[in-house]
Design an enzyme around this catalytic site. Structure first.
Site, PDB file in Angstrom:
ATOM      1  N   ARG A 231     -14.337  62.384  15.615  1.00 39.82           N
ATOM      2  CA  ARG A 231     -14.461  63.771  16.027  1.00 39.82           C
ATOM      3  C   ARG A 231     -15.906  64.064  16.373  1.00 39.82           C
ATOM      4  O   ARG A 231     -16.840  63.577  15.714  1.00 39.82           O
ATOM      5  CB  ARG A 231     -14.028  64.748  14.915  1.00 39.82           C
ATOM      6  CG  ARG A 231     -12.684  64.482  14.297  1.00 39.82           C
ATOM      7  CD  ARG A 231     -11.557  64.476  15.291  1.00 39.82           C
ATOM      8  NE  ARG A 231     -11.335  65.747  15.952  1.00 39.82           N
ATOM      9  CZ  ARG A 231     -10.469  65.917  16.939  1.00 39.82           C
ATOM     10  NH1 ARG A 231      -9.775  64.890  17.381  1.00 39.82           N
ATOM     11  NH2 ARG A 231     -10.309  67.098  17.499  1.00 39.82           N
ATOM     12  N   GLU A 260     -17.109  69.610  24.255  1.00 40.73           N
ATOM     13  CA  GLU A 260     -16.420  68.757  25.220  1.00 40.73           C
ATOM     14  C   GLU A 260     -15.912  69.580  26.394  1.00 40.73           C
ATOM     15  O   GLU A 260     -15.192  70.562  26.185  1.00 40.73           O
ATOM     16  CB  GLU A 260     -15.263  68.022  24.538  1.00 40.73           C
ATOM     17  CG  GLU A 260     -15.750  67.039  23.477  1.00 40.73           C
ATOM     18  CD  GLU A 260     -14.633  66.195  22.865  1.00 40.73           C
ATOM     19  OE1 GLU A 260     -13.443  66.486  23.136  1.00 40.73           O
ATOM     20  OE2 GLU A 260     -14.941  65.254  22.130  1.00 40.73           O
ATOM     21  N   HIS A 279     -13.326  61.184  25.563  1.00 39.54           N
ATOM     22  CA  HIS A 279     -12.292  61.388  24.538  1.00 39.54           C
ATOM     23  C   HIS A 279     -11.014  60.626  24.898  1.00 39.54           C
ATOM     24  O   HIS A 279      -9.913  61.186  24.943  1.00 39.54           O
ATOM     25  CB  HIS A 279     -11.984  62.881  24.360  1.00 39.54           C
ATOM     26  CG  HIS A 279     -11.492  63.209  22.975  1.00 39.54           C
ATOM     27  ND1 HIS A 279     -11.793  64.374  22.327  1.00 39.54           N
ATOM     28  CD2 HIS A 279     -10.716  62.505  22.113  1.00 39.54           C
ATOM     29  CE1 HIS A 279     -11.220  64.396  21.133  1.00 39.54           C
ATOM     30  NE2 HIS A 279     -10.566  63.267  20.985  1.00 39.54           N
TER      31      HIS A 279
END
Length: 513
Positions: A231, A260, A279
């Site tokens: 994370r 993000e 990601h």
């Protein structure tokens, strides 16, 4: 028909599964807070991935909301505290992307060790930089894994295949469990000073935010390399950029960021020693199909059958335990409702004792069912398994449990066992009896003298109340006794007052289950 709102592009296999379960489904793209607040009121279920943020205002707007499903492992995009207070289940799918993330971690580990992205860029630009882009081997290097859960364990297995030495820090894992994986369990400080590579696999919480901050990066072994596929926020990104620029850290490979996508001027994006991916850890066809199907089944089970799996704000049980305890669940709730109506004045503590074979599995869900039944009877607010303990705590009601594999007698205990496949109350306030917890129940305590039962039977007949069943328990001849009468119809208040006024009656209560 219950309705589910699906956001963030859940794969079709999950949407199809929801509809096959008999749920009405609406599929939308990623939603901002305002859009979600405007839409959520008419749905019982919500499924998201990582793009849609489920905030407190959105949860409060979901007046019918019962469950929020995260198609993935991390739930930091969901306000779990707000959901818990509202009694909304939050669940995730922690196992569906394990292989994908573990493989992505190893891919970044190899790319970082051999400087593959920089070599690719240089050669495509017409530069043959074989000498400048020399890398390191994994053989014999120390890999430090922070968090040895599902993904961390799979990373360890793969790293051992590369004949790396694997050490791990996980405060929730015993040293023996780590050793069974072929991993040495160490404290975080030792891991930082020994590891050539450090990979993080923990959830993002208040305790783990900036787990690798400036102080931790300073303690790293010189030339160490860092991988984060867990994370964003676990690493202080600005501190990491400074450590790389200073030569303390040889490089990093990051799949996740605090923001993000990261801003274009992010300092880590300007460093050749840093490998970045957007990601992609769980972004495989197999993983996305697995988590879509898993979250669809979980949400359907919760909404339609009351079966909760992988909840992050509620104790979960496996399917076998649920089957075994299903008959006890209804009984536990009825016990709570019974106690709520029997009690006089403010309750300060509920004590539960589990005895016999039932203690072989977790009893947390049974305790929740009892507390839910109790509080739901006396409070006007919405009480569910999710918020029952929170409400009890807020109201100063203490809930304690004890368990024993031996069945025996307990004072002030309502105990439940099975007899001829029918759930019974077998003890009330220390008096042994076998009462069926169903419908209207007249509970009375009296001095054990002749004539009491007859007078109450005569009174019931005079008021046209049929007695469906009766159970009696007493401490000794001439002492005190407790009786439970199952009634076909409720007893009028005037009749109950007559009973209370009778000689030798100590207590009389009418209870509805």
């Amino acid at each position: 028909m219950k309705r589910v709102l699906v956001a963030d592009g859940l794969q079709a296999v999950g949407v199809d599964a929801l509809r096959k379960h008999g749920l009405e489904v609406e599929v939308v793209g990623s939603l901002g807070e305002r859009e979600l607040v405007e839409r959520i009121a008419e749905y019982e279920g919500l499924i998201v991935r990582s793009a849609t943020k489920v905030t407190r205002p959105a949860i409060e707007a979901g007046q019918r909301l019962e469950v929020i499903g995260r198609a993935g492992a991390g739930v930091d995009s969901i306000d779990v505290d707000a959901a818990t207070k509202r009694g909304v289940i939050v669940m995730n799918t922690p196992g569906g992307n394990t292989t994908a993330v573990a493989e992505h971690t190893l891919g970044l580990l190899l790319a970082l060790a051999r400087r593959l992205p920089a070599a690719d860029v240089a050669l495509k630009a017409g530069r043959w930089e074989k000498n400048r882009l020399q890398g390191v081997e994994l053989l014999g290097k120390v890999l430090g894994i922070v968090g040895l859960g599902r993904i961390g364990s799979e990373v360890a297995r793969r790293a051992l295949g590369f004949r790396m030495q694997v050490i791990a820090f996980d405060p929730y894992l015993t040293r023996e469990a780590a050793e069974r994986l072929g991993v040495e369990s160490v404290e975080l400080d030792e891991l930082l000073t020994r590891a050539d590579f450090v990979t993080i696999h923990t959830p993002l919480t208040g305790d783990t935010r900036h787990l690798l901050g400036e102080a931790e990066l300073e303690r790293l072994k010189p030339g160490a390399r860092i991988i984060n596929c867990a994370r964003g926020g676990l690493i202080d990104e600005l501190a990491l950029a400074r450590a790389i620029q200073a030569g303390k850290v040889a490089g990093a490979a990051l799949d996740v960021f605090e923001q993000e996508p990261p801003p274009p001027d992010h300092p880590l994006l300007k460093l050749e020693q840093v490998i970045v991916t957007p990601h992609l850890g769980a972004a495989t066809d197999e993983a996305q199909a697995a988590v879509a199907l898993a979250i669809a089944d979980q949400v359907a089970d919760a909404l339609l059958r009351g079966v909760v799996v992988n909840a992050v704000n509620l104790p979960s049980v496996d399917a076998e335990t649920h089957r075994e305890q299903a008959p006890y669940m209804g009984l536990a709730e009825k016990m709570g409702r019974f106690l709520a109506q029997m009690a006089e004045g403010r309750m300060q503590e509920i004590r539960l004792t589990y005895a016999g074979e039932i203690v072989g599995r977790s009893t947390a869900t049974l305790t929740l069912a009892l507390v839910r039944g109790l509080l739901g009877t006396i409070l006007s607010e919405h009480v569910t398994d999710v918020n029952a303990m929170l409400i009890a705590k807020a109201r100063g009601l203490r809930v304690t449990e004890t368990s024993t594999t031996e069945s025996s007698d307990y004072a002030s205990l309502v105990a439940a066992v099975f007899f001829k496949r029918e759930a019974r109350f077998v003890q009330i306030d220390g008096f042994s009896l076998e009462a069926v917890p169903h419908g209207w129940m007249l509970v009375f305590a009296n001095l054990d003298v002749p004539g009491v039962i007859g007078r109450i039977g005569t009174l019931c007949g005079r008021h046209g109340i049929n007695i469906a069943g009766m159970q009696l328990g007493r401490e000794r001849r001439g002492g005190r006794a407790v009786s439970v009468l199952n009634l076909d119809d409720p007893m009028p208040p005037a009749a109950l007052d007559e009973i209370r006024a009778m000689p030798d009656i100590v207590l009389a209560k009418l209870v509805k289950l």
